[in-house]
Design an enzyme around this catalytic site. Structure first.
Site, PDB file in Angstrom:
ATOM      1  N   ARG A   1       0.822  -1.211   0.000  1.00  0.00           N
ATOM      2  CA  ARG A   1       0.000   0.000   0.000  1.00  0.00           C
ATOM      3  C   ARG A   1       0.862   1.270   0.000  1.00  0.00           C
ATOM      4  NH1 ARG A   1      -0.427   4.646   2.708  1.00  0.00           N
ATOM      5  NH2 ARG A   1      -0.050   3.553   4.668  1.00  0.00           N
ATOM      6  N   ASP A   2       1.595   1.507   1.084  1.00  0.00           N
ATOM      7  CA  ASP A   2       2.370   2.749   1.183  1.00  0.00           C
ATOM      8  C   ASP A   2       3.478   2.744   0.131  1.00  0.00           C
ATOM      9  OD1 ASP A   2       3.376   5.159   2.152  1.00  0.00           O
ATOM     10  OD2 ASP A   2       3.276   4.562   4.245  1.00  0.00           O
TER      11      ASP A   2
ATOM     12  N   HIS B   1       4.877   4.585  12.806  1.00  0.00           N
ATOM     13  CA  HIS B   1       4.952   4.523  11.333  1.00  0.00           C
ATOM     14  C   HIS B   1       5.989   5.556  10.893  1.00  0.00           C
ATOM     15  CE1 HIS B   1       2.771   4.091   7.314  1.00  0.00           C
ATOM     16  NE2 HIS B   1       3.378   5.252   7.131  1.00  0.00           N
TER      17      HIS B   1
ATOM     18  N   HIS C   1       8.782   7.072   8.343  1.00  0.00           N
ATOM     19  CA  HIS C   1       9.446   7.129   7.032  1.00  0.00           C
ATOM     20  C   HIS C   1      10.912   7.453   7.320  1.00  0.00           C
ATOM     21  CE1 HIS C   1       6.035   6.684   4.220  1.00  0.00           C
ATOM     22  NE2 HIS C   1       5.352   6.979   5.321  1.00  0.00           N
TER      23      HIS C   1
ATOM     24  N   CYS D   1       4.460   9.281   0.257  1.00  0.00           N
ATOM     25  CA  CYS D   1       3.084   9.733   0.076  1.00  0.00           C
ATOM     26  C   CYS D   1       3.051  10.675  -1.117  1.00  0.00           C
ATOM     27  CB  CYS D   1       2.573  10.440   1.328  1.00  0.00           C
ATOM     28  SG  CYS D   1       0.902  11.059   1.097  1.00  0.00           S
TER      29      CYS D   1
ATOM     30  N   ASN E   1       9.354   4.046   3.678  1.00  0.00           N
ATOM     31  CA  ASN E   1       9.150   3.688   5.092  1.00  0.00           C
ATOM     32  C   ASN E   1      10.400   3.011   5.631  1.00  0.00           C
ATOM     33  OD1 ASN E   1       6.288   3.382   3.747  1.00  0.00           O
ATOM     34  ND2 ASN E   1       5.942   3.617   5.921  1.00  0.00           N
TER      35      ASN E   1
END
Ligand code: HMG
Ligand code: MG
Length: 311
Positions: free
Chosen positions: A29-30, A220, A222, A253, A262
């Site tokens: 996803r990310d 979370h 990055h 993002c 990430n």
């Protein structure tokens, strides 16, 4: 003189750390939301399958967001339909609004995540709504999600590229509101990777003071400035035991240009192995997966551990 093969670090436990951590893998996803090219759904499905083969049990697979906003994930329905769902593996999806919830319900997803912003500017840029309005959108999602397990993300917890430093009270206020909506867990996002360990410790202490214990939180990070792993270790020392990371360090993002990948799951695993913290993932299998994915994407993985082990 030849070099010695080193497949795993020496195991030397540290103090004040959890015995086991849960890795929330966000690569599909990310990671893939931020690729310039659209990865074919078959490749995404194989990626997810390989991640499950490597032992990951929470694999955030896609987002039910507007395809105009994130064309990279416009194939969410196809992806969910093609998923080889395994016993014991969860495949959460991101949902911003009622439309996204309907899509997630139609695709029989038991695990979803809403995603809010601690700052006004990012709420506007990422969700086309203000901080206040985003809660209205999420309330509508929660009203229809009583049968689902809902995680909440909060972005820009440690700094915002447009607004600069973000006061801890502002983050705690927004985070508590997300939890009060009925979310099971709040993941604190360092969307642009600017946090440092003292700041992490400080924010977690503020949440604790406000009545939110570390076991309701995930982190979370990055890795823009190379701080993700030290920040993660700091969070573990403060009692957090769920950490988001992405295989091979994919990620970012599309609505915050300064966001890079990430924390790489392999870099995390190397540290967990060394500390003797249980995680349930096969590092070699994961490195092979990230090398395979890097070939598909046409560029090497930024993960230091992938580079060292695959080199
Ligand atoms: P909007 O343009 O205000 O939405 O966007 P709208 O309600 O006006 O609708 C516009 C069009 O999109 C309409 O279609 C809707 O039907 C459609 P049209 O009539 O023009 O053909 N639409 C949808 N289609 C499919 N699924 C939906 C959906 N919703 C509307 N769910 C919206 C508002 C929230 C939709 C938009 O801003 C959006 O999709 N944003 C998502 C952005 C995103 O995914 N960002 C990345 C994830 S967040 C992140 O990465 C941070 C995180 O990793 C943590 C961290 O690092 O900090 C989680
Ligand atoms: Mg992120």
């Amino acid at each position: 003189m030849g070099t010695r093969e080193i497949g795993l670090p020496q195991r030397v436990p540290g103090s004040g750390l959890p015995a086991r951590v849960t890795i929330w893998e966000v690569g599909p996803r990310d990671g893939l939301q931020n690729e310039d090219t659209i990865v074919p759904v078959e490749v995404k499905l194989e990626f997810i399958d390989r991640l499950a083969d490597a032992g990951l049990t929470t694999i955030e697979s896609t987002s039910f967001v507007s395809p105009k906003w994130v064309p990279q994930l416009a194939d969410a329905e196809q992806l969910l339909a093609g998923l080889n769902r395994r016993e014991g593996v969860r495949y959460p999806v991101l949902v911003p609004n009622e439309r996204g919830l309907k899509r997630a319900l139609d695709a029989s997803c038991p695990d979803i995540a809403i995603f809010g912003s601690a700052t006004e500017t990012f709420a506007r840029r990422n969700l086309n709504s203000g901080v206040e309005q985003q809660f209205e959108m999420f309330e509508a999602v929660m009203a229809g999600a009583s049968e689902l397990n809902v995680r909440a993300y909060l972005s820009m917890c440690f700094g915002d590229p447009w607004e600069g430093p973000v006061p801890a009270e502002q983050v705690v206020r927004a985070g508590k509101r997300l939890l009060d909506l009925g979310c099971t867990q709040l993941s604190l996002g360092d969307t642009i990777g600017v946090a440092t360990p003292g700041q992490v410790e400080g924010l977690l202490a503020e949440f604790d003071k406000a009545g939110v214990p570390a076991d309701r939180l995930a982190v979370h990070f990055h890795d823009t400035y190379g701080q993700a792993l030290s920040n993660t270790l700091t969070a573990f020392r403060c009692g957090v035991s769920t950490v988001d990371s992405s295989a091979g360090g994919l990620g970012g993002c599309p609505y915050a240009e300064s966001a890079t990948g990430n924390l790489a799951t392999e870099d995390l695993l190397w540290m967990l192995e060394g500390l003797g913290i249980e995680h349930g993932v096969d590092l070699d299998a994961l490195v092979r997966t990230s090398v395979w994915m890097a070939e598909r994407l046409g560029r090497p993985s930024p993960s230091r551990v992938v580079k060292a082990l695959a080199g």
